[in-house]
Design a protein around this motif. Sequence first.
Motif, PDB file in Angstrom:
ATOM      1  N   SER A   1      49.610  34.860  43.434  1.00 57.85           N
ATOM      2  CA  SER A   1      49.596  33.910  44.304  1.00 57.85           C
ATOM      3  C   SER A   1      48.475  32.838  44.029  1.00 57.85           C
ATOM      4  O   SER A   1      48.630  31.578  44.724  1.00 57.85           O
ATOM      5  CB  SER A   1      49.346  34.205  45.868  1.00 57.85           C
ATOM      6  OG  SER A   1      48.360  34.826  45.994  1.00 57.85           O
ATOM      7  N   HIS A   2      47.682  33.122  43.362  1.00 61.45           N
ATOM      8  CA  HIS A   2      46.433  32.129  42.896  1.00 61.45           C
ATOM      9  C   HIS A   2      46.681  31.563  41.665  1.00 61.45           C
ATOM     10  O   HIS A   2      47.045  32.330  40.592  1.00 61.45           O
ATOM     11  CB  HIS A   2      45.003  32.784  43.208  1.00 61.45           C
ATOM     12  CG  HIS A   2      44.885  33.097  44.525  1.00 61.45           C
ATOM     13  ND1 HIS A   2      44.325  32.228  45.417  1.00 61.45           N
ATOM     14  CD2 HIS A   2      45.073  34.358  45.278  1.00 61.45           C
ATOM     15  CE1 HIS A   2      44.098  32.819  46.529  1.00 61.45           C
ATOM     16  NE2 HIS A   2      44.566  33.885  46.337  1.00 61.45           N
ATOM     17  N   GLU A   3      46.064  30.157  41.349  1.00 62.43           N
ATOM     18  CA  GLU A   3      46.425  29.749  40.113  1.00 62.43           C
ATOM     19  C   GLU A   3      45.123  30.194  39.388  1.00 62.43           C
ATOM     20  O   GLU A   3      44.347  30.822  39.929  1.00 62.43           O
ATOM     21  CB  GLU A   3      46.163  28.062  40.261  1.00 62.43           C
ATOM     22  CG  GLU A   3      47.371  27.631  40.862  1.00 62.43           C
ATOM     23  CD  GLU A   3      47.296  26.089  41.070  1.00 62.43           C
ATOM     24  OE1 GLU A   3      46.495  25.441  40.382  1.00 62.43           O
ATOM     25  OE2 GLU A   3      48.170  25.402  41.702  1.00 62.43           O
ATOM     26  N   ALA A   4      44.985  29.703  38.045  1.00 61.05           N
ATOM     27  CA  ALA A   4      44.274  30.512  36.924  1.00 61.05           C
ATOM     28  C   ALA A   4      42.817  30.390  37.089  1.00 61.05           C
ATOM     29  O   ALA A   4      41.902  31.026  37.458  1.00 61.05           O
ATOM     30  CB  ALA A   4      44.512  30.297  35.406  1.00 61.05           C
ATOM     31  N   GLY A   5      42.711  28.874  37.865  1.00 60.62           N
ATOM     32  CA  GLY A   5      41.236  28.392  37.892  1.00 60.62           C
ATOM     33  C   GLY A   5      40.702  28.759  39.302  1.00 60.62           C
ATOM     34  O   GLY A   5      39.425  28.533  39.598  1.00 60.62           O
ATOM     35  N   GLU A   6      41.630  29.213  40.253  1.00 60.24           N
ATOM     36  CA  GLU A   6      41.311  29.271  41.450  1.00 60.24           C
ATOM     37  C   GLU A   6      40.660  30.533  41.830  1.00 60.24           C
ATOM     38  O   GLU A   6      41.294  31.693  41.216  1.00 60.24           O
ATOM     39  CB  GLU A   6      42.418  29.162  42.461  1.00 60.24           C
ATOM     40  CG  GLU A   6      42.296  29.146  43.999  1.00 60.24           C
ATOM     41  CD  GLU A   6      43.613  28.853  44.595  1.00 60.24           C
ATOM     42  OE1 GLU A   6      43.532  28.873  45.925  1.00 60.24           O
ATOM     43  OE2 GLU A   6      44.468  28.357  44.349  1.00 60.24           O
ATOM     44  N   LYS A   7      39.726  30.754  42.471  1.00 63.83           N
ATOM     45  CA  LYS A   7      38.876  32.241  42.740  1.00 63.83           C
ATOM     46  C   LYS A   7      39.750  32.922  44.086  1.00 63.83           C
ATOM     47  O   LYS A   7      40.039  32.171  44.963  1.00 63.83           O
ATOM     48  CB  LYS A   7      37.588  31.991  43.070  1.00 63.83           C
ATOM     49  CG  LYS A   7      36.809  31.692  41.494  1.00 63.83           C
ATOM     50  CD  LYS A   7      35.360  31.683  41.838  1.00 63.83           C
ATOM     51  CE  LYS A   7      34.398  31.274  40.685  1.00 63.83           C
ATOM     52  NZ  LYS A   7      33.059  31.518  40.804  1.00 63.83           N
ATOM     53  N   LEU A   8      39.453  34.120  44.058  1.00 65.68           N
ATOM     54  CA  LEU A   8      40.311  34.976  45.181  1.00 65.68           C
ATOM     55  C   LEU A   8      38.954  34.536  46.306  1.00 65.68           C
ATOM     56  O   LEU A   8      37.851  34.960  45.827  1.00 65.68           O
ATOM     57  CB  LEU A   8      40.164  36.120  44.843  1.00 65.68           C
ATOM     58  CG  LEU A   8      41.467  36.456  43.825  1.00 65.68           C
ATOM     59  CD1 LEU A   8      41.617  37.969  43.344  1.00 65.68           C
ATOM     60  CD2 LEU A   8      42.775  36.219  44.529  1.00 65.68           C
ATOM     61  N   SER A   9      39.239  34.771  47.436  1.00 61.94           N
ATOM     62  CA  SER A   9      38.626  35.029  48.631  1.00 61.94           C
ATOM     63  C   SER A   9      37.661  36.356  48.730  1.00 61.94           C
ATOM     64  O   SER A   9      38.360  37.366  47.992  1.00 61.94           O
ATOM     65  CB  SER A   9      39.086  34.888  50.004  1.00 61.94           C
ATOM     66  OG  SER A   9      39.750  35.711  50.310  1.00 61.94           O
ATOM     67  N   TYR A  10      36.801  36.512  49.503  1.00 59.75           N
ATOM     68  CA  TYR A  10      36.053  37.839  49.555  1.00 59.75           C
ATOM     69  C   TYR A  10      37.226  39.086  50.047  1.00 59.75           C
ATOM     70  O   TYR A  10      37.166  40.170  49.279  1.00 59.75           O
ATOM     71  CB  TYR A  10      34.920  37.868  50.214  1.00 59.75           C
ATOM     72  CG  TYR A  10      34.218  39.071  50.569  1.00 59.75           C
ATOM     73  CD1 TYR A  10      33.317  39.662  49.718  1.00 59.75           C
ATOM     74  CD2 TYR A  10      34.345  39.859  51.736  1.00 59.75           C
ATOM     75  CE1 TYR A  10      32.561  40.877  49.869  1.00 59.75           C
ATOM     76  CE2 TYR A  10      33.781  41.173  51.784  1.00 59.75           C
ATOM     77  CZ  TYR A  10      32.962  41.607  50.802  1.00 59.75           C
ATOM     78  OH  TYR A  10      32.462  42.795  51.181  1.00 59.75           O
TER      79      TYR A  10
END
Length: 59
Positions: free
Chosen positions: A21-30
């Motif tokens: 669900s996240h793009e390659a450059g986007e970081k996951l939240s904690y």
Amino acid sequence: MRIYALIFLNLLLPGLAVAASHEAGEKLSYIERMGLYADWAIILLLILAVVAFVKFGRK
């Protein structure tokens, strides 16, 4: 054996959905990262439990 494959797949699906669900450059939240770690910990514990059960059953 088919039921074990289905259980394993059902354990993997939430982690794969969060990662996809996240793009390659986007970081996951904690919270999302901790959820993924918990999913993988459950999978590893399940694998260890199956291996222990098989070893115990052979004795």
